[in-house]
Design a protein around this motif. Structure first.
Motif, PDB file in Angstrom:
ATOM      1  N   VAL A 278      58.452  56.429  46.304  1.00 62.81           N
ATOM      2  CA  VAL A 278      58.334  55.410  47.503  1.00 62.81           C
ATOM      3  C   VAL A 278      57.898  54.227  47.282  1.00 62.81           C
ATOM      4  O   VAL A 278      57.770  53.308  48.192  1.00 62.81           O
ATOM      5  CB  VAL A 278      57.603  56.097  48.551  1.00 62.81           C
ATOM      6  CG1 VAL A 278      58.372  57.402  48.978  1.00 62.81           C
ATOM      7  CG2 VAL A 278      56.057  56.346  48.299  1.00 62.81           C
ATOM      8  N   GLY A 279      57.092  54.234  45.952  1.00 63.00           N
ATOM      9  CA  GLY A 279      56.726  52.530  45.474  1.00 63.00           C
ATOM     10  C   GLY A 279      55.318  52.404  45.401  1.00 63.00           C
ATOM     11  O   GLY A 279      54.777  51.327  45.258  1.00 63.00           O
ATOM     12  N   GLY A 280      54.494  53.330  45.763  1.00 64.60           N
ATOM     13  CA  GLY A 280      53.296  53.439  45.637  1.00 64.60           C
ATOM     14  C   GLY A 280      52.460  53.788  46.858  1.00 64.60           C
ATOM     15  O   GLY A 280      52.882  54.363  47.940  1.00 64.60           O
ATOM     16  N   LYS A 282      50.323  52.452  48.906  1.00 64.33           N
ATOM     17  CA  LYS A 282      50.303  51.673  50.385  1.00 64.33           C
ATOM     18  C   LYS A 282      51.741  51.958  50.996  1.00 64.33           C
ATOM     19  O   LYS A 282      51.883  51.780  52.368  1.00 64.33           O
ATOM     20  CB  LYS A 282      50.158  50.342  50.117  1.00 64.33           C
ATOM     21  CG  LYS A 282      48.892  49.825  49.895  1.00 64.33           C
ATOM     22  CD  LYS A 282      48.409  48.365  49.441  1.00 64.33           C
ATOM     23  CE  LYS A 282      47.134  47.927  49.185  1.00 64.33           C
ATOM     24  NZ  LYS A 282      46.955  46.436  48.973  1.00 64.33           N
ATOM     25  N   LYS A 283      52.817  51.972  50.253  1.00 59.16           N
ATOM     26  CA  LYS A 283      54.134  52.244  50.957  1.00 59.16           C
ATOM     27  C   LYS A 283      54.161  53.686  51.451  1.00 59.16           C
ATOM     28  O   LYS A 283      54.947  53.930  52.450  1.00 59.16           O
ATOM     29  CB  LYS A 283      55.221  52.022  49.977  1.00 59.16           C
ATOM     30  CG  LYS A 283      55.414  50.531  49.588  1.00 59.16           C
ATOM     31  CD  LYS A 283      56.681  50.308  48.648  1.00 59.16           C
ATOM     32  CE  LYS A 283      56.775  48.592  48.562  1.00 59.16           C
ATOM     33  NZ  LYS A 283      57.485  48.336  47.637  1.00 59.16           N
ATOM     34  N   ALA A 284      53.499  54.554  50.769  1.00 62.31           N
ATOM     35  CA  ALA A 284      53.446  56.008  51.105  1.00 62.31           C
ATOM     36  C   ALA A 284      52.769  56.105  52.666  1.00 62.31           C
ATOM     37  O   ALA A 284      53.182  56.808  53.447  1.00 62.31           O
ATOM     38  CB  ALA A 284      52.738  56.860  49.918  1.00 62.31           C
ATOM     39  N   ALA A 286      52.336  53.648  54.680  1.00 61.40           N
ATOM     40  CA  ALA A 286      53.115  52.936  55.981  1.00 61.40           C
ATOM     41  C   ALA A 286      54.370  53.581  56.093  1.00 61.40           C
ATOM     42  O   ALA A 286      54.659  53.623  57.591  1.00 61.40           O
ATOM     43  CB  ALA A 286      53.533  51.684  55.099  1.00 61.40           C
ATOM     44  N   SER A 287      54.974  54.579  55.295  1.00 62.50           N
ATOM     45  CA  SER A 287      56.129  55.310  55.655  1.00 62.50           C
ATOM     46  C   SER A 287      55.762  56.392  56.195  1.00 62.50           C
ATOM     47  O   SER A 287      56.792  57.272  56.902  1.00 62.50           O
ATOM     48  CB  SER A 287      56.969  55.684  54.277  1.00 62.50           C
ATOM     49  OG  SER A 287      56.231  56.598  53.533  1.00 62.50           O
ATOM     50  N   TYR A 296      44.217  57.008  52.972  1.00 66.92           N
ATOM     51  CA  TYR A 296      44.911  56.923  54.235  1.00 66.92           C
ATOM     52  C   TYR A 296      43.519  56.286  55.186  1.00 66.92           C
ATOM     53  O   TYR A 296      43.985  55.391  55.846  1.00 66.92           O
ATOM     54  CB  TYR A 296      45.105  58.356  54.949  1.00 66.92           C
ATOM     55  CG  TYR A 296      45.674  58.321  56.190  1.00 66.92           C
ATOM     56  CD1 TYR A 296      46.941  57.738  56.440  1.00 66.92           C
ATOM     57  CD2 TYR A 296      44.822  58.464  57.352  1.00 66.92           C
ATOM     58  CE1 TYR A 296      47.424  57.749  57.970  1.00 66.92           C
ATOM     59  CE2 TYR A 296      45.359  58.479  58.735  1.00 66.92           C
ATOM     60  CZ  TYR A 296      46.521  58.079  59.011  1.00 66.92           C
ATOM     61  OH  TYR A 296      46.941  58.105  60.261  1.00 66.92           O
ATOM     62  N   ASP A 299      43.060  52.571  54.151  1.00 64.49           N
ATOM     63  CA  ASP A 299      44.070  51.719  54.966  1.00 64.49           C
ATOM     64  C   ASP A 299      43.909  51.707  56.477  1.00 64.49           C
ATOM     65  O   ASP A 299      44.117  50.255  57.016  1.00 64.49           O
ATOM     66  CB  ASP A 299      45.497  52.112  54.688  1.00 64.49           C
ATOM     67  CG  ASP A 299      46.653  51.587  54.830  1.00 64.49           C
ATOM     68  OD1 ASP A 299      46.977  50.692  54.390  1.00 64.49           O
ATOM     69  OD2 ASP A 299      47.263  51.661  56.218  1.00 64.49           O
ATOM     70  N   GLU A 319      49.956  51.521  41.530  1.00 66.55           N
ATOM     71  CA  GLU A 319      48.992  50.517  41.807  1.00 66.55           C
ATOM     72  C   GLU A 319      47.740  50.582  40.682  1.00 66.55           C
ATOM     73  O   GLU A 319      46.852  49.491  40.731  1.00 66.55           O
ATOM     74  CB  GLU A 319      47.956  50.693  43.180  1.00 66.55           C
ATOM     75  CG  GLU A 319      48.967  50.199  44.319  1.00 66.55           C
ATOM     76  CD  GLU A 319      49.804  51.154  44.951  1.00 66.55           C
ATOM     77  OE1 GLU A 319      50.230  50.946  46.262  1.00 66.55           O
ATOM     78  OE2 GLU A 319      50.042  52.298  44.274  1.00 66.55           O
TER      79      GLU A 319
END
Length: 413
Positions: A278-280, A282-284, A286-287, A296, A299, A319
Motif C-alpha cells: 500500500v506504499g507505507g 501512513k498510507k496503511a 489512511a486506507s 495508529y 497518527d 519509511e
C-alpha cells in the motif's frame, strides 16, 4: 624549568553548574597549574559569578591542549579574539585543527560581533558564512569545498549550563539510579516534567527499542501517545513491523514456544509485505488497513515518527531511513524544538539521539542494562536521568501518573 601561561575568564553560573571546579580539575589532570587571580561569587541564585585564573604548564603544546579543553567548558581568553577560519579542502573534509563542538550553546566572534552558532549538537565543526555573517554547526557530510571552518579555539565562546530552578528532576548532576533503588517517586517526577514540558509548548521525543513493541509495553505506550505526550517517535524497523503485525494479525497463540516464534517471524514478514503493497505505514493507516497499535495511535494524536535503519532489518518498511548520512540529517531536523527526550530500552537509539541533541535538552533513559543507561547519562552534565529498570514497569507507573482517569486499553490493541 620554563613555564608557559595564559589568563582565562569564567562568567555566569559557574559555581552551581560546577563549571569552575571542572575547569580546575581539567588543569590538574592534564599536568598544569593554576592561580586564581580573582573570584566573585553571586550573592543570590540569579546573580552571575566571575573568576579570572592564570593557567600555566611546562610546555606550550600542553598548555594549548589544556586551554582547548577549558574553552570547551566555557572559559574564555582575557582578551577577545576573532575566530581563525580556513577553507575546507574537499567535500566532506575539514581543515586540520578544526574546532569540535560539545553540544553546549556557543558563539563565534567574527568581524567584531559574536555570532550564535545554529544547529548546535556534539561533535560538529563550525562553519562561518562570511557573506551573511552566520555560523552553523556542521557534520562532515555538510561540508563543501571552500567552506570557511573555524580552526583552533580562539574566538569561540561557550555558555555553560545553569541549573534549572525551581529545584526539580534535573537540578542535580546526572543521576544514575541503579536497579536496587526505589524509583516510584522519581517516575512521578518524570511525569511532572513531561506535563511541564507540554504546558510550556516544548516538544517531547520518545525513542524506543524493539522490546517496547511487546504486548505489555505496547498497551502502555499507546495510552501515553493517545494522551498527547509524544510529539516524535524514534524507533526501528523491528518495532514497527512487530506493532503492525500485531495490529493486522493479532498475537500468535501456541503451546510451543518454538511454534510461537516461527509464527511471529512469519507474521512480521507478512506485515511488511502488506505495508509495502500500500506504499507505507501512513498510507496503511489512511486506507483503513491498520486500525490500532502504536503507529495508529501516533497518527491519530498528530505525532510524527522516524524509523532508523539497521543492516539486519527485514524488508525494510518504506519509511525506514536506511542511509546513515540521511538519517543524521533527518534526525537533526526532527529534534528542533524538542525540550525533553525519553529513551526506553534501546542502546542504538540512545546513542543516535544523544548525538543529535544540544546539551540544553533534558533526557531520561530507561533500560534494564546499566551500560546503556550510563552511556547516555555521561553524554552531558546534569541534564539527564538514568533509570536501570524494566521498560514495562516504568511505562505502567508513568502512565498511571499521567493518565490516572483514562480507561485501560484492551490487550489486543
Amino acid at each position: 624549568m620554563a613555564s608557559f601561561s595564559k589568563v582565562i575568564e569564567l562568567k555566569g553560573h559557574i559555581i552551581d553548574s560546577l563549571t569552575f571546579p571542572k575547569v580546575l580539575d581539567e588543569i590538574l589532570d592534564r599536568e598544569g597549574n593554576y592561580i586564581t587571580q580573582e573570584i566573585s561569587i553571586g550573592k543570590t541564585k540569579t546573580d552571575p559569578s566571575y573568576a579570572r585564573v592564570k593557567v600555566s604548564c611546562s610546555s606550550r603544546p600542553k598548555l594549548e591542549e589544556i586551554l582547548t579543553r577549558l574553552y570547551q567548558l566555557g572559559a574564555t581568553p582575557l582578551k577577545e579574539r576573532e575566530v581563525t577560519l580556513k577553507e575546507a579542502p574537499q567535500a566532506g573534509i575539514l581543515p586540520t585543527g578544526f574546532y569540535v563542538t560539545t553540544g553546549l550553546s556557543c558563539e563565534a566572534r567574527f568581524k567584531g560581533r559574536w555570532l550564535a552558532v545554529a544547529d548546535i549538537c556534539p561533535d560538529c565543526a563550525i562553519r562561518v558564512d562570511e557573506r551573511t555573517s552566520k555560523a552553523q554547526a556542521v557534520k562532515f557530510h555538510q561540508v563543501a569545498p571552500g567552506d570557511k571552518i573555524v580552526v583552533g579555539s580562539n574566538g569561540v565562546r561557550v555558555s555553560p549550563l545553569a541549573r534549572f530552578r525551581p529545584r526539580g528532576l534535573f537540578d542535580f548532576p546526572a543521576r544514575f539510579i541503579a536497579a536496587d533503588k526505589a524509583k516510584g517517586s522519581l517516575i512521578s517526577e518524570v511525569a511532572l516534567e513531561i506535563e511541564r514540558t507540554k504546558a510550556g509548548g516544548g516538544k517531547i521525543l520518545l525513542a524506543v527499542g524493539e522490546a517496547v513493541g511487546k504486548a505489555g509495553c505496547r498497551e502502555q505506550l499507546c495510552r501515553l501517545i493517545e494522551a498527547g505526550y509524544t510529539d516524535i517517535l524514534v524507533a526501528g524497523n523491528d518495532l514497527a513491523s512487530s506493532d503492525l503485525a500485531i495490529s493486522l494479525f493479532g498475537l500468535p497463540h501456541s503451546n510451543s514456544a518454538k511454534k510461537r516464534k516461527e509464527t511471529r517471524t512469519q507474521r512480521y514478514l507478512e506485515a511488511i509485505n502488506e505495508i509495502k503493497q500500500v506504499g507505507g505505514v501512513k498510507k496503511a493507516i489512511a486506507s483503513g488497513l491498520v486500525k490500532k497499535g502504536i503507529f495508529y495511535s501516533l497518527d491519530k494524536a498528530g505525532g510524527d515518527f522516524l524509523l532508523l535503519g539497521n543492516p539486519s532489518d527485514d524488508g525494510p518498511l518504506p519509511e525506514v531511513v536506511t542511509d546513515t548520512v540521511q538519517a543524521q540529517m533527518v534526525l537533526r531536523k526532527k529534534v528542533r524544538g524538542v525540550k525533553l527526550v525519553l529513551v526506553i530500552a534501546s542502546h542504538f537509539h540512545a546513542k543516535a539521539v544523544g548525538k543529535a541533541l544540544p546539551a540544553s535538552v533534558r533526557g531520561v533513559v530507561v533500560d534494564i542494562n546499566p551500560t546503556v543507561v550510563s552511556k547516555f547519562t555521561d553524554r552531558v552534565g546534569f541534564q539527564t536521568l538514568g533509570l536501570v529498570t524494566d521498560a514495562e514497569l516504568f511505562l505502567k507507573e508513568l502512565v498511571s501518573c499521567l493518565c490516572p482517569g483514562r480507561k485501560k486499553s484492551k490487550r489486543g490493541r
